[in-house]
Design a protein around this motif. Structure first.
Motif, PDB file in Angstrom:
ATOM      1  N   GLY A   1       7.004   5.794  -7.163  1.00 40.73           N
ATOM      2  CA  GLY A   1       8.137   6.515  -7.715  1.00 40.73           C
ATOM      3  C   GLY A   1       9.117   7.046  -6.692  1.00 40.73           C
ATOM      4  O   GLY A   1      10.203   7.505  -7.059  1.00 40.73           O
ATOM      5  N   MET A   2       8.769   6.947  -5.405  1.00 36.05           N
ATOM      6  CA  MET A   2       9.631   7.489  -4.366  1.00 36.05           C
ATOM      7  C   MET A   2      10.779   6.549  -4.010  1.00 36.05           C
ATOM      8  O   MET A   2      11.850   6.995  -3.608  1.00 36.05           O
ATOM      9  CB  MET A   2       8.822   7.801  -3.109  1.00 36.05           C
ATOM     10  N   ALA A   3      10.539   5.255  -4.150  1.00 35.31           N
ATOM     11  CA  ALA A   3      11.562   4.269  -3.761  1.00 35.31           C
ATOM     12  C   ALA A   3      11.448   3.068  -4.690  1.00 35.31           C
ATOM     13  O   ALA A   3      10.893   2.031  -4.317  1.00 35.31           O
ATOM     14  CB  ALA A   3      11.375   3.854  -2.301  1.00 35.31           C
ATOM     15  N   PRO A   4      11.971   3.176  -5.909  1.00 37.14           N
ATOM     16  CA  PRO A   4      11.816   2.102  -6.897  1.00 37.14           C
ATOM     17  C   PRO A   4      12.302   0.742  -6.415  1.00 37.14           C
ATOM     18  O   PRO A   4      11.683  -0.291  -6.727  1.00 37.14           O
ATOM     19  CB  PRO A   4      12.643   2.597  -8.089  1.00 37.14           C
TER      20      PRO A   4
ATOM     21  N   HIS B   1       0.846  -1.203   0.000  1.00 36.82           N
ATOM     22  CA  HIS B   1       0.000   0.000   0.000  1.00 36.82           C
ATOM     23  C   HIS B   1       0.878   1.248   0.000  1.00 36.82           C
ATOM     24  O   HIS B   1       0.668   2.177  -0.788  1.00 36.82           O
ATOM     25  CB  HIS B   1      -0.869   0.036   1.259  1.00 36.82           C
ATOM     26  N   ASN B   2       1.837   1.267   0.895  1.00 38.29           N
ATOM     27  CA  ASN B   2       2.664   2.456   1.095  1.00 38.29           C
ATOM     28  C   ASN B   2       3.489   2.793  -0.137  1.00 38.29           C
ATOM     29  O   ASN B   2       3.522   3.945  -0.593  1.00 38.29           O
ATOM     30  CB  ASN B   2       3.580   2.239   2.299  1.00 38.29           C
ATOM     31  N   PHE B   3       4.158   1.785  -0.691  1.00 39.10           N
ATOM     32  CA  PHE B   3       5.086   2.049  -1.784  1.00 39.10           C
ATOM     33  C   PHE B   3       4.423   2.072  -3.154  1.00 39.10           C
ATOM     34  O   PHE B   3       4.790   2.887  -4.011  1.00 39.10           O
ATOM     35  CB  PHE B   3       6.219   1.016  -1.774  1.00 39.10           C
TER      36      PHE B   3
ATOM     37  N   ALA C   1      12.357  -0.459  -3.308  1.00 42.80           N
ATOM     38  CA  ALA C   1      11.359  -1.005  -2.386  1.00 42.80           C
ATOM     39  C   ALA C   1      10.095  -1.403  -3.136  1.00 42.80           C
ATOM     40  O   ALA C   1       9.477  -2.446  -2.835  1.00 42.80           O
ATOM     41  CB  ALA C   1      11.031   0.018  -1.304  1.00 42.80           C
ATOM     42  N   GLU C   2       9.684  -0.596  -4.106  1.00 47.79           N
ATOM     43  CA  GLU C   2       8.499  -0.939  -4.896  1.00 47.79           C
ATOM     44  C   GLU C   2       8.685  -2.295  -5.570  1.00 47.79           C
ATOM     45  O   GLU C   2       7.757  -3.134  -5.582  1.00 47.79           O
ATOM     46  CB  GLU C   2       8.237   0.127  -5.949  1.00 47.79           C
ATOM     47  N   ASP C   3       9.853  -2.519  -6.127  1.00 44.37           N
ATOM     48  CA  ASP C   3      10.109  -3.790  -6.817  1.00 44.37           C
ATOM     49  C   ASP C   3      10.066  -4.961  -5.847  1.00 44.37           C
ATOM     50  O   ASP C   3       9.473  -6.006  -6.142  1.00 44.37           O
ATOM     51  CB  ASP C   3      11.474  -3.723  -7.508  1.00 44.37           C
ATOM     52  N   ILE C   4      10.667  -4.784  -4.673  1.00 49.10           N
ATOM     53  CA  ILE C   4      10.665  -5.847  -3.666  1.00 49.10           C
ATOM     54  C   ILE C   4       9.238  -6.198  -3.269  1.00 49.10           C
ATOM     55  O   ILE C   4       8.845  -7.380  -3.269  1.00 49.10           O
ATOM     56  CB  ILE C   4      11.472  -5.429  -2.424  1.00 49.10           C
ATOM     57  N   PHE C   5       8.442  -5.193  -2.939  1.00 52.18           N
ATOM     58  CA  PHE C   5       7.105  -5.470  -2.422  1.00 52.18           C
ATOM     59  C   PHE C   5       6.134  -5.874  -3.528  1.00 52.18           C
ATOM     60  O   PHE C   5       5.193  -6.624  -3.270  1.00 52.18           O
ATOM     61  CB  PHE C   5       6.594  -4.288  -1.601  1.00 52.18           C
ATOM     62  N   ARG C   6       6.351  -5.431  -4.743  1.00 48.20           N
ATOM     63  CA  ARG C   6       5.536  -5.914  -5.859  1.00 48.20           C
ATOM     64  C   ARG C   6       5.757  -7.413  -6.071  1.00 48.20           C
ATOM     65  O   ARG C   6       4.804  -8.192  -6.175  1.00 48.20           O
ATOM     66  CB  ARG C   6       5.868  -5.145  -7.137  1.00 48.20           C
ATOM     67  N   ARG C   7       7.017  -7.819  -6.090  1.00 40.07           N
ATOM     68  CA  ARG C   7       7.322  -9.237  -6.308  1.00 40.07           C
ATOM     69  C   ARG C   7       6.873 -10.099  -5.129  1.00 40.07           C
ATOM     70  O   ARG C   7       6.346 -11.196  -5.311  1.00 40.07           O
ATOM     71  CB  ARG C   7       8.813  -9.419  -6.578  1.00 40.07           C
TER      72      ARG C   7
END
Length: 209
Positions: free
Chosen positions: A119-122, A111-113, A124-130
């Motif tokens: 776009g704020m922390a690519p 939710h956060n990322f 982290a976004e990739d980690i949590f998306r996967r």
């Protein structure tokens, strides 16, 4: 009578749905976490951790926080939605803990990322998306050939379903997880789930994929 302190989050919805499923008398108190109400002196006297949900069961004198602990308590108190013994009981607890330890924390970060700060922390976004996709795959595999997470509808389903109801915030297409989608829609039809989804106040109808 149970005093129920909550907000419109998946963890709050778990207990709202459970109270409706168990047909228990309760009063819902909205704790607006967006305004910091969870840190008021009055609420901290109930839950020093400053998080929702929490309950005070005046019939037993028990005050509890942490949604998983509350679900287990209500199931044992009523003798419903948690097998009394055997492997089914252990599996219901297993999947409830999987939800609390893996599914919910990861999706909360998603939710956060992915939704609130894209776009704020690519990295982290990739980690949590996967990791979100992996957990949906785990849930889909568990539901293969099953209507519910264990033999029958239980607190494990109640614990997990509200998080899946936020699938849009996880950037998840439920059609990619057909077993999860069928399970989600099946539970969404339950009258108690519909009522609980409107506690402490109506924010919209249950999202449909």
């Amino acid at each position: 009578m149970i005093d129920f302190y909550t907000w419109i989050t998946p963890n709050g919805l778990k207990i709202a749905i459970a109270l409706e499923e168990f047909d228990l008398d309760y009063r819902a108190h909205a704790i607006d976490i967006t305004s910091g109400a969870q840190f008021s002196d009055d609420y901290l006297a109930i839950n020093p951790g400053g998080k929702i949900p929490a309950i005070i069961d005046h019939a037993t004198g028990i005050t509890l926080s942490e949604s998983g602990a509350i679900l287990l308590y209500l199931a044992d108190r009523t003798g419903r939605l948690l097998p009394a013994s055997g492997i089914a009981r252990h599996q219901a607890i297993e999947w409830s803990i999987w939800q609390a330890a893996s599914f919910a924390p990861t999706l909360g970060h998603a939710h956060n990322f992915l939704t609130y700060n894209p776009g704020m922390a690519p990295f982290a976004e990739d980690i949590f998306r996967r990791d979100t996709q992996r957990l949906y795959e785990t849930l889909d595999a568990r539901l293969e050939g099953r209507a519910y997470l264990v033999d029958d509808y239980s607190i494990a389903d109640i614990a997990t379903w509200p998080w899946v109801s936020r699938f849009a915030r996880h950037k998840i297409n439920l059609s990619d997880y057909p077993n999860v989608k069928s399970w989600y829609l099946r539970i969404a039809l339950r009258a108690a789930v519909k009522r609980g989804y409107e506690v402490p106040h109506f924010t919209g109808t249950i999202p449909l994929p």
